[in-house]
Write an enzyme that holds these catalytic residues in place. Structure first.
Site, PDB file in Angstrom:
ATOM      1  N   ASP A  13       0.853  -1.185   0.000  1.00 49.97           N
ATOM      2  CA  ASP A  13       0.000   0.000   0.000  1.00 49.97           C
ATOM      3  C   ASP A  13       0.890   1.237   0.000  1.00 49.97           C
ATOM      4  O   ASP A  13       1.756   1.389   0.878  1.00 49.97           O
ATOM      5  CB  ASP A  13      -0.901   0.018   1.234  1.00 49.97           C
ATOM      6  CG  ASP A  13      -1.974  -1.061   1.186  1.00 49.97           C
ATOM      7  OD1 ASP A  13      -2.051  -1.774   0.165  1.00 49.97           O
ATOM      8  OD2 ASP A  13      -2.723  -1.192   2.170  1.00 49.97           O
ATOM      9  N   ASP A 141     -15.777  -3.337  -1.949  1.00 52.06           N
ATOM     10  CA  ASP A 141     -15.499  -3.195  -0.521  1.00 52.06           C
ATOM     11  C   ASP A 141     -16.825  -3.025   0.203  1.00 52.06           C
ATOM     12  O   ASP A 141     -17.699  -2.289  -0.262  1.00 52.06           O
ATOM     13  CB  ASP A 141     -14.615  -1.974  -0.262  1.00 52.06           C
ATOM     14  CG  ASP A 141     -13.338  -1.997  -1.084  1.00 52.06           C
ATOM     15  OD1 ASP A 141     -12.811  -3.107  -1.305  1.00 52.06           O
ATOM     16  OD2 ASP A 141     -12.860  -0.929  -1.486  1.00 52.06           O
TER      17      ASP A 141
END
Length: 267
Positions: A13, A141
């Site tokens: 990330d 998500d």
């Protein structure tokens, strides 16, 4: 898609060009693990990974660390690709066909579409036609069964199962599913919800969020026939809770794959 192979994706990330991890997607709850993403990628390659999951958090959260034609995280993507012999799926802030083309040009094999897939699903259909279904992953998500967008900061009234069926109708073959409440918490992925999504949509699903133990890796891998194609592992690797080599070994055993090599192949 039921290949019988379970792929582990170490996560990188990126925020302001550095490797970080967030708790539950909170940009104010970031831990910096490295200033050198290419070196991190090389580490995972050395430990047996075939794929990486790279997220541009600056893009996902609505901006880039630097303006201009070469945002810092795209520069990092190119550096990662040059440093490590890995296939990469890259997401975060991808909103247009030009964005997809740019990401693929910088070295990604797949572009991950999140918010735009929910807000402008027609772009997904166009992307599949232009770049091919294997180059596109749609990230769904969810919190409490409903899709969240904009880096998990905004809720919607769209149920995950309905979004998945729409993506299938648009030609998508692969989803990435995250239960937001579990991401970065080392509490375990929502295996039941992930399997239900794979079965209900008949799409390949990559599980994400909260993988914390080898038992959880095995539990996901044993469901490969249900459509759980792989799992993203982040916090547990960086915190030293599990090793990538052990995770790869356990996944092979759970699926009955041969023990030699990494057991992971590209496309």
């Amino acid at each position: 898609m039921r290949s019988g192979e379970f792929v582990i994706y170490p996560a990188i990330d990126l925020r302001h060009g550095r490797v970080v991890r967030l708790r539950q997607g909170d940009p104010d709850a970031a831990t910096v693990f490295s200033d050198d993403p290419a070196a991190t990628a090389q580490r995972w390659a050395n430990e047996g990974a075939a794929w990486l999951h790279v997220v541009n958090l600056d893009g996902a959260l609505g901006g880039e660390a630097t303006p201009g034609d070469a945002p810092i995280n795209l520069v990092r993507l190119r550096e990662i690709r040059e440093a490590a012999p890995l296939l990469i799926q890259y997401g975060g802030g991808i909103r247009t066909l030009d964005d997809i083309a740019r990401v693929l040009d910088k070295g990604a094999s797949r572009a991950v579409l999140g918010t735009v897939a929910v807000r402008q699903p027609e772009i997904v259909g166009e992307a599949v036609k232009e770049f091919g279904a294997e180059a596109i992953v749609v990230a769904l998500d969810a919190r409490d069964g409903y899709v969240t967008v904009e880096g998990w900061q905004a809720a919607t009234t769209i149920e995950v199962k309905d979004a998945a069926l729409l993506m299938r109708d648009l030609g998508v073959v692969r989803l990435l599913f995250t239960d937001v409440s579990r991401d970065g918490m080392l509490s375990g992925p929502n295996i039941e919800a992930t399997e239900a999504l794979a079965r209900g949509s008949e799409l390949a699903v990559i599980a994400s969020g909260g993988v914390a133990s080898l038992d959880q890796v095995a539990a996901l891998a044993r469901r490969v026939a249900s459509g759980i194609e792989g799992g993203i592992v982040g916090q547990a690797l960086y915190a030293g809770e599990i090793s990538l080599r052990d995770a790869l070994r356990v996944a092979k055993y759970a699926t009955g794959a041969p023990e030699s090599g990494s057991g992971q192949t590209g496309e």
